[in-house]
Design a protein around this motif. Structure first.
Motif, PDB file in Angstrom:
ATOM      1  N   GLY A 313       8.940   3.880   4.261  1.00 18.44           N
ATOM      2  CA  GLY A 313       8.690   4.560   2.998  1.00 18.44           C
ATOM      3  C   GLY A 313       7.290   4.277   2.464  1.00 18.44           C
ATOM      4  O   GLY A 313       6.990   4.619   1.330  1.00 18.44           O
ATOM      5  N   TRP A 314       6.454   3.661   3.267  1.00 11.71           N
ATOM      6  CA  TRP A 314       5.096   3.326   2.809  1.00 11.71           C
ATOM      7  C   TRP A 314       4.108   3.835   3.843  1.00 11.71           C
ATOM      8  O   TRP A 314       4.377   3.764   5.046  1.00 11.71           O
ATOM      9  N   MET A 315       2.936   4.315   3.387  1.00 12.58           N
ATOM     10  CA  MET A 315       1.985   4.904   4.327  1.00 12.58           C
ATOM     11  C   MET A 315       1.448   3.924   5.368  1.00 12.58           C
ATOM     12  O   MET A 315       0.909   4.341   6.385  1.00 12.58           O
ATOM     13  N   MET A 316       1.615   2.645   5.127  1.00  8.17           N
ATOM     14  CA  MET A 316       1.130   1.700   6.131  1.00  8.17           C
ATOM     15  C   MET A 316       1.911   1.847   7.440  1.00  8.17           C
ATOM     16  O   MET A 316       1.412   1.495   8.509  1.00  8.17           O
ATOM     17  N   TRP A 317       3.140   2.369   7.344  1.00  6.87           N
ATOM     18  CA  TRP A 317       3.908   2.648   8.561  1.00  6.87           C
ATOM     19  C   TRP A 317       3.181   3.731   9.373  1.00  6.87           C
ATOM     20  O   TRP A 317       2.923   3.558  10.567  1.00  6.87           O
ATOM     21  N   SER A 388      -4.918  -6.955   4.694  1.00  2.00           N
ATOM     22  CA  SER A 388      -4.187  -7.071   3.431  1.00  2.00           C
ATOM     23  C   SER A 388      -4.358  -5.790   2.637  1.00  2.00           C
ATOM     24  O   SER A 388      -5.449  -5.213   2.600  1.00  2.00           O
ATOM     25  N   THR A 389      -3.278  -5.344   1.988  1.00  2.00           N
ATOM     26  CA  THR A 389      -3.392  -4.184   1.103  1.00  2.00           C
ATOM     27  C   THR A 389      -2.267  -4.212   0.087  1.00  2.00           C
ATOM     28  O   THR A 389      -1.579  -5.215  -0.066  1.00  2.00           O
ATOM     29  N   GLY A 390      -2.084  -3.123  -0.645  1.00  3.10           N
ATOM     30  CA  GLY A 390      -1.010  -3.043  -1.647  1.00  3.10           C
ATOM     31  C   GLY A 390      -1.531  -3.356  -3.030  1.00  3.10           C
ATOM     32  O   GLY A 390      -1.150  -2.722  -3.999  1.00  3.10           O
ATOM     33  N   SER A 391      -2.397  -4.335  -3.124  1.00  2.00           N
ATOM     34  CA  SER A 391      -3.063  -4.684  -4.382  1.00  2.00           C
ATOM     35  C   SER A 391      -4.277  -5.522  -3.977  1.00  2.00           C
ATOM     36  O   SER A 391      -4.359  -5.969  -2.829  1.00  2.00           O
ATOM     37  N   SER A 413      -9.512  -6.892   3.712  1.00  3.42           N
ATOM     38  CA  SER A 413      -8.728  -6.288   2.655  1.00  3.42           C
ATOM     39  C   SER A 413      -9.034  -4.795   2.732  1.00  3.42           C
ATOM     40  O   SER A 413     -10.200  -4.408   2.858  1.00  3.42           O
ATOM     41  N   ILE A 414      -7.995  -3.954   2.699  1.00  4.61           N
ATOM     42  CA  ILE A 414      -8.231  -2.519   2.904  1.00  4.61           C
ATOM     43  C   ILE A 414      -7.623  -1.736   1.751  1.00  4.61           C
ATOM     44  O   ILE A 414      -6.634  -2.156   1.157  1.00  4.61           O
ATOM     45  N   SER A 415      -8.238  -0.598   1.411  1.00  2.64           N
ATOM     46  CA  SER A 415      -7.756   0.131   0.235  1.00  2.64           C
ATOM     47  C   SER A 415      -7.941   1.628   0.373  1.00  2.64           C
ATOM     48  O   SER A 415      -8.993   2.125   0.756  1.00  2.64           O
ATOM     49  N   GLY A 416      -6.869   2.319   0.066  1.00  8.93           N
ATOM     50  CA  GLY A 416      -6.844   3.790   0.111  1.00  8.93           C
ATOM     51  C   GLY A 416      -5.506   4.189  -0.450  1.00  8.93           C
ATOM     52  O   GLY A 416      -5.252   3.957  -1.620  1.00  8.93           O
ATOM     53  N   GLY A 417      -4.620   4.691   0.387  1.00  8.91           N
ATOM     54  CA  GLY A 417      -3.257   4.897  -0.088  1.00  8.91           C
ATOM     55  C   GLY A 417      -2.596   6.135   0.486  1.00  8.91           C
ATOM     56  O   GLY A 417      -3.127   6.807   1.375  1.00  8.91           O
ATOM     57  N   THR A 418      -1.405   6.386  -0.074  1.00  9.46           N
ATOM     58  CA  THR A 418      -0.548   7.483   0.366  1.00  9.46           C
ATOM     59  C   THR A 418      -1.271   8.825   0.302  1.00  9.46           C
ATOM     60  O   THR A 418      -1.092   9.674   1.169  1.00  9.46           O
ATOM     61  N   VAL A 421      -3.399   8.847   3.289  1.00 13.09           N
ATOM     62  CA  VAL A 421      -2.752   8.166   4.432  1.00 13.09           C
ATOM     63  C   VAL A 421      -3.773   7.301   5.207  1.00 13.09           C
ATOM     64  O   VAL A 421      -3.676   7.097   6.422  1.00 13.09           O
ATOM     65  N   SER A 422      -4.727   6.771   4.491  1.00 12.08           N
ATOM     66  CA  SER A 422      -5.802   6.009   5.137  1.00 12.08           C
ATOM     67  C   SER A 422      -6.573   5.259   4.057  1.00 12.08           C
ATOM     68  O   SER A 422      -6.012   4.978   2.995  1.00 12.08           O
ATOM     69  N   CYS A 423      -7.836   4.960   4.317  1.00 13.78           N
ATOM     70  CA  CYS A 423      -8.578   4.046   3.442  1.00 13.78           C
ATOM     71  C   CYS A 423      -9.928   4.619   3.006  1.00 13.78           C
ATOM     72  O   CYS A 423     -10.546   5.391   3.730  1.00 13.78           O
ATOM     73  N   PHE A 424     -10.371   4.188   1.861  1.00 13.21           N
ATOM     74  CA  PHE A 424     -11.746   4.466   1.427  1.00 13.21           C
ATOM     75  C   PHE A 424     -12.658   3.288   1.792  1.00 13.21           C
ATOM     76  O   PHE A 424     -13.823   3.461   2.094  1.00 13.21           O
ATOM     77  N   GLY A 618       6.642  -2.283  -3.204  1.00 12.09           N
ATOM     78  CA  GLY A 618       6.268  -3.622  -3.653  1.00 12.09           C
ATOM     79  C   GLY A 618       5.162  -3.684  -4.690  1.00 12.09           C
ATOM     80  O   GLY A 618       4.660  -4.758  -4.988  1.00 12.09           O
ATOM     81  N   LYS A 619       4.752  -2.532  -5.256  1.00 13.09           N
ATOM     82  CA  LYS A 619       3.655  -2.579  -6.243  1.00 13.09           C
ATOM     83  C   LYS A 619       4.214  -2.733  -7.642  1.00 13.09           C
ATOM     84  O   LYS A 619       5.140  -1.998  -8.026  1.00 13.09           O
ATOM     85  N   ILE A 620       3.642  -3.626  -8.410  1.00  8.82           N
ATOM     86  CA  ILE A 620       4.120  -3.794  -9.776  1.00  8.82           C
ATOM     87  C   ILE A 620       3.770  -2.549 -10.585  1.00  8.82           C
ATOM     88  O   ILE A 620       2.762  -1.896 -10.326  1.00  8.82           O
TER      89      ILE A 620
END
Ligand SMILES: CC(=O)CC(=O)O
Length: 657
Positions: A313-317, A388-391, A413-418, A421-424, A618-620
């Motif tokens: 259920g998360w784009m990291m999959w 690492s990602t998510g936050s 540490s990587i960051s982008g999101g659903t 489906v990838s990173c900036f 898992g994101k607050i």
């Protein structure tokens, strides 16, 4: 080394990286191999057609190539890559691996371990494709998975994409409404679902939910039942086919090449502010972007063991599964990352000789709080990168990873999101790691941080924007004729420019005798959660980073409460089991925040709560808590893993004065 540089790759590692190899092949006068990364990055942005064509060539992407790289050189919205090319996703994921190499290693918290070679994976996928075709699934049809992060999910996705279908999945911890809110919109023809799973030592029976999901999906033609847990027989009269029986069908060996931008995946936004958005990602764009990120930024090669702790259920999959296209082995884990014991993932990393190990930032923070020192307890000789990602990964977690996990490792540490489906911004095997920073911007991505008028800021905090087209931009939202909701979501803030909703900054580092020039990135949190006391914008991660240094605090959540014509910062803390918040602890928290930030960051109120609500990935959820505190309704609580936690924030007497 600057005291903020925690790690530097040695020359050998740089020279042997895939990124350098790629650069050697693509070297131009404007971006010679000796030029720094930022120069090369700029070249990839300025020459994006040439760059993306080179990615396709370098990774030997299988497709019926035709026509131009992009249909226009126009602004971002609507620009499509390779509009005349046809491609198949499964073909590319299955072709790369040597048939006898291991494609998948699956672990579960109950100790079950299974493996599949590329040959076996190909065979299973082709058999399931045969079955799906027999059931009438056609190109463009959706196949849904209500499945854990295991072999069946990957076979299901590959079989669907082999015939040109669209894969969409929810993990089995989604409640009934959460699933219906998603699959109800995307209308699958076939559902692959499990009878139950184990989490944190407890068996969880999903059969009733599966029955109810089937009842609520009128488009469904067939349920494929997976016996994931022993002792939970399906109802005799349950309609459907059993996973094993499916494989009696004749295999389908043909890969249906679809238009490059045809849908591959439908992912869902977290749905915390209304019905989840159904974000459609295209086949070729997803593949090219993932090859770039996994191959060049993460340095994955054939036979590498790659692991990311995620659910379907998360784009990291979706992200990590693409490692198959590099001939790598994907290691899957289903269950609690702390069950049967706190070191279960490190045990697995040692046993499977994992080279690339990824989890959420929260997992690393929890390992530190639990006092784990894998460096002493485990042989992690094979480990080359920790992702690492998510936050945002806190400075302290960077220190922890180098001190207590491994000294010679690239922490990315990587960051982008659903949404993409990838990173900036993400890792880089050729650059140093600075404490608290993502190493670099993604190649080909014209990312900046902008002020309120949308003007890029060379330094200083702003909104993350992307000013050019990139292949993994969604091809649209499902059921969104004329892209009305799609444009509103990403292009309404600054016309023609993607506004991602993250708040952060660039950190330029000049060339020195011991380190190359480099522009790092800091993400300070989601922009809609930014606090605004006295008109000063504060990213929530700036506060969490300080608060979580305090040993007694396990987790925290900050919001801005409207108060006397201004906003005051309210901090909620979840403390260790035996600790109660008292004046001394409040004082310690305030002092830690004040010493390391500004007086504006110091919370006006600090309140202890037994739990903090989070999404299923898992994101607050700061926004939901802010609503509860202000007495507003929170829509769509099914999007939360623990909606009951919201009650801890309602009508708090501490917030009335
Ligand atoms: C890459 C990411 O940004 C993943 C996430 O946090 O959702």
């Amino acid at each position: 080394m600057s005291d903020r540089i925690l790690w530097q790759p040695d020359q050998n590692r740089i020279d042997n990286s895939r990124l350098m190899d790629f650069r050697r092949q693509l070297a131009t006068e404007q971006a010679p191999v000796e030029a720094d990364y930022d120069t090369f990055h700029r070249w990839t942005v300025d020459n994006h057609s040439e760059f993306w064509a080179a990615i396709a060539r370098y990774f030997n992407v299988q497709a019926s190539w035709d026509g131009p790289v992009t249909e226009t050189e126009a602004p971002v919205v609507g620009e499509r890559f390779f509009p005349e090319t046809r491609i198949n996703f499964a073909e590319n994921l299955l072709a790369a691996g040597n048939p006898e190499d291991t494609a998948l290693i699956e672990h579960r918290e109950d100790g079950r371990r299974r493996t599949l070679t590329f040959r076996e994976l190909r065979r299973q996928s082709q058999l399931l494709t045969g079955f799906l075709k027999q059931e009438g699934v056609q190109p463009g049809d959706r196949v849904a998975g209500f499945v854990p992060n295991g072999i069946e999910a990957i076979v299901g996705m590959l079989a669907t994409s082999q015939l040109g279908g669209v894969w969409t999945s929810c993990s089995p911890d989604f409640g009934l409404h959460g699933v219906i809110d998603r699959f109800g919109q995307t209308e699958p023809k076939v559902l692959i679902a499990i009878n139950g799973y184990q989490y944190n030592g407890k068996p969880i029976d999903t059969r009733e939910r599966v029955d109810a999901i089937c009842d609520e999906l009128p488009t469904l033609r067939r349920l494929i039942r997976v016996d994931n847990l022993d002792g939970l027989p399906w109802r005799d009269d349950a309609p459907g086919a059993d996973w094993d029986d499916v494989f009696d069908t004749a295999p389908e060996t043909h890969y249906t090449r679809m238009p490059f931008n045809a849908p591959l995946y439908i992912l869902y936004s977290s749905g915390t502010t209304g019905a989840p958005k159904c974000i459609v990602h295209g086949i070729g764009g997803t593949l090219l972007q993932h090859l770039k990120e996994l191959g060049l930024h993460t340095d994955i090669r054939p036979r590498d063991r790659v692991f990311y702790y995620t659910t379907c259920g998360w784009m990291m999959w979706n992200w990590v599964v693409s490692s198959l296209a590099l001939g790598a082995t994907v290691v899957l884990f289903d269950g609690s990352p702390f069950s049967p014991g706190p070191s279960v993932l490190w045990d697995m990393a040692e046993r499977e000789q994992i080279r690339i190990f990824g989890v959420s930032a929260k997992y690393y923070a929890a390992c530190e709080k639990a006092g784990l020192t894998p460096r002493e307890s485990h042989d992690l000789a094979h480990l080359d990168a920790l992702l690492s990602t998510g936050s945002p990964l806190s400075h302290e977690s960077f220190d922890y990873l180098y001190r207590d996990v491994k000294e010679d490792v690239c922490v990315s540490s990587i960051s982008g999101g659903t949404d993409i489906v990838s990173c900036f911004a993400l890792g880089n095997p050729t650059l140093p790691v600075y404490r608290g920073e993502l190493q670099c911007l993604g190649l080909g991505m014209d990312v900046a941080f902008a002020d309120d008028e949308g003007q890029p800021l060379p330094t200083g905090k702003g909104e993350l924007i992307c000013r050019n087209a990139f292949p993994s931009m969604p091809v649209g939202f499902w059921n969104d004729p004329d892209n009305v909701r799609f444009r509103k979501a990403y292009f309404s803030r600054f016309p023609g420019v993607w506004a991602h909703g993250d708040y952060g900054e660039l950190v330029p580092h000049e060339h020195t005798d011991s380190a190359p020039a480099q522009t790092g990135v800091i993400i300070h949190g989601r922009s809609d959660a930014v606090l605004n006391p006295g008109g000063v914008r504060i990213g929530t991660a700036e506060i969490y980073r300080q608060v979580e240094k305090v040993d007694e605090v396990l987790e925290s959540l900050a919001i801005g409460q409207q108060w006397q014509d201004d906003v005051r910062v309210v901090l909620f803390v979840r403390l260790r089991d035996d600790v109660t918040l008292d004046d001394d602890l409040c004082q310690q928290i305030r002092q830690t925040v004040r010493q390391n930030t500004t007086p504006r960051h110091v919370p006006a109120k600090i309140i202890q709560v037994p739990d903090i609500p989070r999404t299923l990935s898992g994101k607050i959820v700061e926004l939901a808590v802010r609503k509860v505190v202000h007495g507003e309704p929170v829509k769509n609580q099914d999007a939360l893993a623990n909606p009951e936690a919201l009650s801890h924030f309602r009508d708090r007497p501490e917030l009335k004065d």
